[in-house]
Design a protein around this motif. Structure first.
Motif, PDB file in Angstrom:
ATOM      1  N   PRO A   1       1.594   3.054  -2.345  1.00 20.22           N
ATOM      2  CA  PRO A   1       0.319   2.355  -2.134  1.00 20.22           C
ATOM      3  C   PRO A   1      -0.210   2.453  -0.708  1.00 20.22           C
ATOM      4  CG  PRO A   1       1.845   0.966  -3.355  1.00 20.22           C
ATOM      5  CD  PRO A   1       2.620   2.151  -2.893  1.00 20.22           C
ATOM      6  N   TYR A   2       0.693   2.533   0.260  1.00 21.03           N
ATOM      7  CA  TYR A   2       0.268   2.593   1.654  1.00 21.03           C
ATOM      8  C   TYR A   2       0.362   4.006   2.242  1.00 21.03           C
ATOM      9  CZ  TYR A   2       0.096  -2.470   1.662  1.00 21.03           C
ATOM     10  OH  TYR A   2      -0.242  -3.783   1.391  1.00 21.03           O
ATOM     11  N   ALA A   3       0.682   4.980   1.378  1.00 21.97           N
ATOM     12  CA  ALA A   3       0.754   6.387   1.799  1.00 21.97           C
ATOM     13  C   ALA A   3       1.628   6.551   3.043  1.00 21.97           C
ATOM     14  CB  ALA A   3      -0.647   6.951   2.055  1.00 21.97           C
TER      15      ALA A   3
ATOM     16  N   GLU B   1      -3.089  -7.403   8.244  1.00 21.34           N
ATOM     17  CA  GLU B   1      -3.939  -6.650   7.339  1.00 21.34           C
ATOM     18  C   GLU B   1      -3.822  -5.152   7.602  1.00 21.34           C
ATOM     19  OE1 GLU B   1      -8.676  -6.160   6.855  1.00 21.34           O
ATOM     20  OE2 GLU B   1      -7.914  -8.203   6.576  1.00 21.34           O
ATOM     21  N   LEU B   2      -3.786  -4.381   6.511  1.00 16.09           N
ATOM     22  CA  LEU B   2      -3.768  -2.921   6.598  1.00 16.09           C
ATOM     23  C   LEU B   2      -4.566  -2.373   5.427  1.00 16.09           C
ATOM     24  CD1 LEU B   2      -2.616  -0.350   8.003  1.00 16.09           C
ATOM     25  CD2 LEU B   2      -0.709  -0.462   6.391  1.00 16.09           C
ATOM     26  N   ASP B   3      -5.486  -1.495   5.713  1.00 21.49           N
ATOM     27  CA  ASP B   3      -6.329  -0.891   4.676  1.00 21.49           C
ATOM     28  C   ASP B   3      -7.069  -1.942   3.854  1.00 21.49           C
ATOM     29  OD1 ASP B   3      -5.266   1.485   5.555  1.00 21.49           O
ATOM     30  OD2 ASP B   3      -3.915   1.758   3.851  1.00 21.49           O
ATOM     31  N   GLY B   4      -7.494  -3.007   4.518  1.00 23.47           N
ATOM     32  CA  GLY B   4      -8.251  -4.038   3.823  1.00 23.47           C
ATOM     33  C   GLY B   4      -7.422  -4.967   2.969  1.00 23.47           C
ATOM     34  N   ARG B   5      -6.101  -4.821   3.023  1.00 24.36           N
ATOM     35  CA  ARG B   5      -5.209  -5.688   2.259  1.00 24.36           C
ATOM     36  C   ARG B   5      -4.457  -6.607   3.211  1.00 24.36           C
ATOM     37  NH1 ARG B   5      -2.454  -0.950  -1.328  1.00 24.36           N
ATOM     38  NH2 ARG B   5      -2.962   0.231   0.555  1.00 24.36           N
ATOM     39  N   GLY B   6      -4.211  -7.812   2.776  1.00 22.04           N
ATOM     40  CA  GLY B   6      -3.479  -8.764   3.593  1.00 22.04           C
ATOM     41  C   GLY B   6      -2.015  -8.391   3.724  1.00 22.04           C
ATOM     42  N   PRO B   7      -1.253  -9.133   4.525  1.00 20.63           N
ATOM     43  CA  PRO B   7       0.156  -8.799   4.738  1.00 20.63           C
ATOM     44  C   PRO B   7       0.959  -8.827   3.443  1.00 20.63           C
ATOM     45  CG  PRO B   7      -0.378 -10.956   5.659  1.00 20.63           C
ATOM     46  CD  PRO B   7      -1.670 -10.331   5.273  1.00 20.63           C
ATOM     47  N   LEU B   8       1.948  -7.950   3.364  1.00 17.42           N
ATOM     48  CA  LEU B   8       2.776  -7.848   2.167  1.00 17.42           C
ATOM     49  C   LEU B   8       3.536  -9.137   1.878  1.00 17.42           C
ATOM     50  CD1 LEU B   8       4.306  -4.253   2.344  1.00 17.42           C
ATOM     51  CD2 LEU B   8       3.113  -5.252   0.387  1.00 17.42           C
ATOM     52  N   LEU B   9       3.998  -9.795   2.933  1.00 18.23           N
ATOM     53  CA  LEU B   9       4.826 -10.989   2.761  1.00 18.23           C
ATOM     54  C   LEU B   9       4.049 -12.241   3.146  1.00 18.23           C
ATOM     55  CD1 LEU B   9       8.238  -9.734   4.210  1.00 18.23           C
ATOM     56  CD2 LEU B   9       7.495  -9.787   1.807  1.00 18.23           C
TER      57      LEU B   9
END
Length: 383
Positions: free
Chosen positions: A183-185, A277-285
Motif C-alpha cells: 500500500p505504501y510502495a 500522515e503519508l500519502d494523505g493517510r493518517g498514521p498506521l498506529l
C-alpha cells in the motif's frame, strides 16, 4: 572529500554537509544512504561512497524486527492479538520447558529466555523461521521467563511470527506485504523478489584497525555464555554474519529477526507511515497503541550482551539514545550500523544505511548521533 549525491529540501543543507563527512570518514569503503521524511515529505535523499546508489538494496539485518513489531502492533490494534495472553494459548507446543505462562508482551520485550539452539543453527536453518520455531518450541529457557531480559538476536522474529501464524492463519511476511509494503510502495522487503536481485549490493565486513583486531582477540565470546547461545557462536560450521546477509536463501525467505533488505528511502518511508500522515493517510498506529509499543518494558543489564539497554515491544525506544527525539520515538538498528526510526513528536522518519560493517556497529553506528542531531535541528528550524 567523497562525492555526495542526491537532494535535500531547503533548510536541510546542514544534513548534507554532515553526511558528506560521514561517507568520507566512516562509510567511504562500501557507501551509505540517508533518507529522511518530515511530516510525510521526503526532505533528505542522499547517498555516497563506493558502490552504493540511491536505489541500491542493502542487507539491513535487524531492521526487520521493526517491521515485525509494526505488523504485530497492527494486529493488537485490530484486536486479533492480545498482549497479555499466553503464547502457548496460540501455540501449545511452546508450553514445554516451563514456558506455559509466558505472554506475548514478555516475548516482544525480549524476556522469554528462548534465545537460541544449544548446538547452534546453520545458515540455511536461520533463513527458515518455521524451522527455528519448531526447534525452539520445546526448549527450556535460559532464564525464568519474565524475570529478566536479553537480546533474542536471531530468533525473536521466528517466535513472534509463529504466534501470528497460529492466531491468523497468515504469515507475518504476507501481512506486511498486504498491509504495509504494497500500500505504501516501500522499497523494503521481507523476502526479496528475484527480479530485484540486480539492485542488491553485497554486505562487506568491517575494516578493522590493529587496535580493534587486538581488542577482539583479547575479548572472545565465552562459548558457554548466553551471548554464545544467542549469537549462534556454537554453530558448526561457524556462523558468519556477513555471509548471512549475503545469502540468497536468507534474502528470499526474509527471516524476521534479520532478513530485511531495502534502501534508506524504503525504510524511511515505512517509518513515515508510523510518524504521521503519508500519502494523505493518517498514521498506521493509533496513539495509544504506539505509546504502548514504545513504552519501556525491559531496561537495565541485558543478560545476553551484558550492556545496559532498553526494549519496548519489538521496537527499541530511542529517546534515551538520541535526546533530540520524543518519548514515542521507535525504531530498530541493523548489524552493519544502520539505524531507522519514527518520531511522531517531530514528524520525522529517518533511515541511515551502510554497506560495510562498522566496528561495534550495533545498535547503530556512532555516526548516527551526528546525523540525527543535524536532522532534528534542521526540522526544528523548519517548523
Amino acid at each position: 572529500m567523497t562525492d555526495v549525491h542526491g537532494t535535500v529540501e531547503p533548510g536541510f543543507e546542514s544534513v548534507r554537509e554532515e553526511f558528506a563527512t560521514v561517507v568520507t570518514d566512516e562509510a567511504r569503503d562500501g557507501g551509505a544512504q540517508l533518507a529522511v521524511h518530515h511530516r510525510g515529505r521526503l526532505v533528505v535523499d542522499l547517498w555516497g561512497g563506493d558502490g552504493v546508489e540511491g536505489d541500491s538494496l542493502l542487507a539491513l539485518y535487524s531492521s526487520s524486527k521493526g517491521a515485525m513489531a509494526l505488523v504485530t502492533a497492527l494486529l493488537v490494534q485490530d484486536g486479533t492479538l492480545e498482549l497479555d495472553r499466553e503464547v502457548a494459548s496460540w501455540w501449545p507446543e511452546f508450553a514445554a520447558g516451563g514456558k506455559e505462562a509466558l505472554t506475548l508482551r514478555q516475548l516482544l520485550a525480549h524476556r522469554s529466555g528462548v534465545i537460541g539452539a544449544e548446538k547452534g543453527l546453520t545458515l540455511d536453518e536461520l533463513a527458515d523461521d518455521r524451522l527455528i520455531a519448531a526447534r525452539l518450541a520445546g526448549r527450556r529457557p535460559a532464564w525464568e521467563p519474565g524475570a529478566g531480559h536479553g537480546y533474542h538476536a536471531l530468533v525473536i522474529g521466528a517466535l513472534v511470527g509463529e504466534v501470528v501464524l497460529r492466531a491468523t492463519g497468515r504469515t507475518l511476511r504476507d501481512l506486511f506485504e498486504e498491509r504495509v509494503r504494497a500500500p505504501y510502495a516501500l522499497d523494503y522487503y521481507l523476502g526479496l523478489p528475484e527480479a530485484l536481485e540486480p539492485r542488491f549490493r553485497t554486505a562487506l565486513p568491517a575494516l578493522l584497525t590493529p587496535a580493534e583486531q587486538a581488542f577482539l582477540a583479547e575479548h572472545p565470546i565465552d562459548p558457554d555464555s548466553l551471548a554464545a547461545l544467542a549469537f549462534n557462536v556454537r554453530a558448526d560450521p561457524s556462523f558468519d554474519i556477513v555471509a548471512y546477509g549475503n545469502s540468497r536463501r536468507v534474502r528470499e525467505l526474509g527471516p524476521l529477526s534479520g532478513g530485511g533488505v531495502g534502501s534508506a528511502r524504503g525504510l524511511s518511508r515505512m517509518y513515515a507511515a508510523v510518524a504521521g500522515e503519508l500519502d494523505g493517510r493518517g498514521p498506521l498506529l493509533k496513539p495509544d497503541v504506539l505509546a504502548e509499543f514504545a513504552r519501556v518494558h525491559s531496561s537495565g543489564t541485558d543478560l545476553v550482551t551484558g550492556n545496559d539497554n532498553a526494549f519496548g515491544l519489538g521496537f527499541v525506544p530511542l529517546a534515551a539514545r538520541y535526546p533530540e527525539l520524543g518519548p514515542t520515538a521507535v525504531g530498530h538498528s541493523g548489524a552493519p550500523g544502520s539505524q531507522a526510526f519514527a518520531d511522531p513528536a517531530s514528524g520525522l522518519a529517518y533511515s541511515y544505511t551502510r554497506r560495510r560493517f562498522a566496528f561495534a556497529g550495533g545498535p547503530g553506528a556512532p555516526e548516527n548521533a551526528r546525523l540525527v542531531t543535524a536532522v532534528a535541528t534542521a526540522a526544528a528550524t523548519r517548523d
